[in-house]
Motif scaffolding. Structure first.
Motif, PDB file in Angstrom:
ATOM      1  N   LEU A 245       0.807  -1.218   0.000  1.00 31.86           N
ATOM      2  CA  LEU A 245       0.000   0.000   0.000  1.00 31.86           C
ATOM      3  C   LEU A 245       0.841   1.270   0.000  1.00 31.86           C
ATOM      4  CD1 LEU A 245      -2.942  -0.922   2.392  1.00 31.86           C
ATOM      5  CD2 LEU A 245      -3.039  -0.567  -0.069  1.00 31.86           C
ATOM      6  N   SER A 246       2.183   1.114   0.168  1.00 35.07           N
ATOM      7  CA  SER A 246       3.044   2.287   0.039  1.00 35.07           C
ATOM      8  C   SER A 246       3.122   2.681  -1.437  1.00 35.07           C
ATOM      9  CB  SER A 246       4.450   2.002   0.588  1.00 35.07           C
ATOM     10  OG  SER A 246       5.072   0.959  -0.138  1.00 35.07           O
ATOM     11  N   GLY A 247       3.122   1.667  -2.325  1.00 37.10           N
ATOM     12  CA  GLY A 247       3.034   1.883  -3.763  1.00 37.10           C
ATOM     13  C   GLY A 247       4.000   2.922  -4.281  1.00 37.10           C
ATOM     14  N   SER A 248       3.575   3.647  -5.276  1.00 35.66           N
ATOM     15  CA  SER A 248       4.371   4.713  -5.877  1.00 35.66           C
ATOM     16  C   SER A 248       3.626   6.020  -5.699  1.00 35.66           C
ATOM     17  CB  SER A 248       4.619   4.434  -7.365  1.00 35.66           C
ATOM     18  OG  SER A 248       5.367   5.472  -7.944  1.00 35.66           O
ATOM     19  N   VAL A 249       4.019   6.792  -4.713  1.00 38.79           N
ATOM     20  CA  VAL A 249       3.372   8.063  -4.412  1.00 38.79           C
ATOM     21  C   VAL A 249       4.165   9.199  -5.042  1.00 38.79           C
ATOM     22  CG1 VAL A 249       2.760   9.686  -2.574  1.00 38.79           C
ATOM     23  CG2 VAL A 249       2.379   7.230  -2.253  1.00 38.79           C
ATOM     24  N   ASP A 250       3.488  10.065  -5.789  1.00 41.11           N
ATOM     25  CA  ASP A 250       4.127  11.257  -6.341  1.00 41.11           C
ATOM     26  C   ASP A 250       4.099  12.324  -5.245  1.00 41.11           C
ATOM     27  OD1 ASP A 250       4.752  13.700  -7.555  1.00 41.11           O
ATOM     28  OD2 ASP A 250       3.942  13.066  -9.495  1.00 41.11           O
ATOM     29  N   PRO A 251       5.232  12.549  -4.568  1.00 47.21           N
ATOM     30  CA  PRO A 251       5.239  13.462  -3.418  1.00 47.21           C
ATOM     31  C   PRO A 251       4.885  14.896  -3.780  1.00 47.21           C
ATOM     32  CG  PRO A 251       7.479  12.865  -4.029  1.00 47.21           C
ATOM     33  CD  PRO A 251       6.567  11.989  -4.827  1.00 47.21           C
ATOM     34  N   GLU A 252       5.168  15.316  -5.005  1.00 40.67           N
ATOM     35  CA  GLU A 252       4.854  16.691  -5.391  1.00 40.67           C
ATOM     36  C   GLU A 252       3.344  16.883  -5.539  1.00 40.67           C
ATOM     37  OE1 GLU A 252       7.156  17.934  -8.718  1.00 40.67           O
ATOM     38  OE2 GLU A 252       9.072  17.665  -7.690  1.00 40.67           O
ATOM     39  N   VAL A 253       2.664  15.873  -6.107  1.00 39.52           N
ATOM     40  CA  VAL A 253       1.208  15.928  -6.203  1.00 39.52           C
ATOM     41  C   VAL A 253       0.595  15.938  -4.808  1.00 39.52           C
ATOM     42  CG1 VAL A 253      -0.860  14.653  -6.914  1.00 39.52           C
ATOM     43  CG2 VAL A 253       1.089  14.838  -8.480  1.00 39.52           C
ATOM     44  N   LEU A 254       1.117  15.064  -3.947  1.00 36.36           N
ATOM     45  CA  LEU A 254       0.609  14.973  -2.579  1.00 36.36           C
ATOM     46  C   LEU A 254       0.823  16.277  -1.822  1.00 36.36           C
ATOM     47  CD1 LEU A 254      -0.627  13.252  -0.337  1.00 36.36           C
ATOM     48  CD2 LEU A 254       1.669  12.411   0.188  1.00 36.36           C
ATOM     49  N   ALA A 255       2.014  16.859  -1.950  1.00 35.68           N
ATOM     50  CA  ALA A 255       2.325  18.109  -1.256  1.00 35.68           C
ATOM     51  C   ALA A 255       1.394  19.237  -1.708  1.00 35.68           C
ATOM     52  CB  ALA A 255       3.781  18.496  -1.503  1.00 35.68           C
ATOM     53  N   GLY A 256       1.077  19.249  -2.995  1.00 30.52           N
ATOM     54  CA  GLY A 256       0.163  20.262  -3.511  1.00 30.52           C
ATOM     55  C   GLY A 256      -1.235  20.115  -2.931  1.00 30.52           C
TER      56      GLY A 256
END
Length: 362
Positions: A245-256
């Protein structure tokens, strides 16, 4: 975020004495047991790579828990009832009553499936300070992670507790919905919060978006190698944080998305990270500019009485002492405790520490 880090640092200073001693705990985490009625996919006890219930049959008796609470009461720490689902423990409500009788703040997290109207009445009467209900997304996602029908049970429990609190004109317990950010949520955070608010009648005080505690295989190897060299530990429990469930997270999208949601006063984040730190948090091997001082301020009591300084199985085999053998006061500043603090002050953190709750709590 710099202001927040400085605040955490200054709060820990009064507890740091000479020779790596501490004046006393500000927080005590008590695990009544590691049993649970669910098997959530990312759980470090019963998830995909969980450790399981290591302490079945050897849990602390209620009288032993009372004795521990009495020993730490002079320090006035915040007590958190952790481990797995607390309502599994037959005397859970008695434990809460005893903690509040000593004028100590107490909180716990629950999956909400065992909280019936009678228990809701008792929780309000006892005056529990804060309850965190785990809801991992929309009904479909939450039930995928925790089991069919769980979403409706937990949202119903929140409505019930909120109703009792309102009827009795009480402000406690504070109700927090805790949503773990898994790989399926980025891009859907606002929709997720809105869906949960609708399902609960917006009866929670806070909607907390919680960064996932996880580790990659490379980081796990680094973590276990470093703890082995410095602490003589294998830290095998840290492997329980390997989750798909950690998967591939786009941190920039998340931060936005997080930046956008900050405008909502009922939405909070843990850990509360700035843009750059969010990117580092989700980047393999990246190091956050932090030092762990949790061992000066907090203690974890496992179901068998073991006292540790690392929660959630991150360094599961460094045991400071056991409350069945020695008093908490004797354990708190013993040789093992001081050695751990000395090494952590020098080391600052291990590879797994950047995704540990206590890194951001003290």
């Amino acid at each position: 975020m710099l202001k927040e880090r400085f605040s955490v640092f200054t709060r820990s200073l009064p507890h740091i004495l000479s020779n790596y001693r501490s004046s006393g705990p500000r927080a005590v985490n008590i695990e009544l047991g590691n049993g649970c009625n669910l098997k959530c996919k990312m759980c470090w006890f019963h998830g995909e790579n969980g450790t399981g219930d290591r302490y079945r049959g050897s849990e602390l008796k209620t009288g032993e828990v009372f004795g521990l609470v009495d020993q730490v009461a002079p320090y006035k720490p915040k007590i958190y009832i952790g481990g797995s689902e607390p309502f599994i423990h037959k005397d859970f409500l008695l434990v809460l009553e005893h903690i509040k009788s000593r004028d100590i703040k107490v909180s716990f997290a629950t999956n909400g499936t065992l909280l019936d109207p009678a228990k809701a009445e008792q929780l309000v009467k006892i005056g529990v300070d804060d309850i965190k209900f785990s809801i991992d997304g929309s009904e479909e996602l939450h039930d995928y992670i925790r089991g069919k029908g769980v979403f409706r049970k937990v949202t119903g429990a929140i409505r019930t507790l909120s109703g009792v609190r309102k009827r009795e004109a009480k402000s406690k317990p504070s109700i927090t919905v805790n949503t773990t950010i898994t790989s399926r949520l980025p891009g859907e955070l606002k929709n997720t919060v809105d869906a949960i608010r609708d399902a609960t009648g917006d009866s929670a005080d806070f909607y907390r978006l919680h960064h996932l505690w996880y580790v990659t295989r490379k980081e796990l190897s680094m973590h276990q190698s470093a703890t082995g060299k410095t602490l003589g530990c294998k830290a095998t429990g840290a492997g329980s944080h390997l989750t798909r469930l950690s998967g591939s997270v786009d941190p920039e999208v998340l931060a936005g998305e997080i930046c956008h949601l900050r405008k909502n006063e009922k939405v909070v984040f843990f850990p509360d990270l700035g843009y750059e730190d969010i990117v580092k948090y989700y980047s393999e091997g990246a190091v956050l500019d932090r030092s762990c001082r949790a061992s000066f301020s907090g203690a974890l009591i496992k179901p068998n009485g073991d006292v540790k300084f690392c929660p959630d199985e991150w360094i599961d085999d460094y045991v400071v002492g056991n409350i069945r053998e020695d008093s908490f006061n004797d354990i708190w500043n013993n040789k093992r405790a001081r050695e751990f603090r000395k090494i952590l002050l020098k080391q600052k953190q291990f590879a797994g520490c950047k995704r540990c709750s206590w890194m951001y709590s003290y």
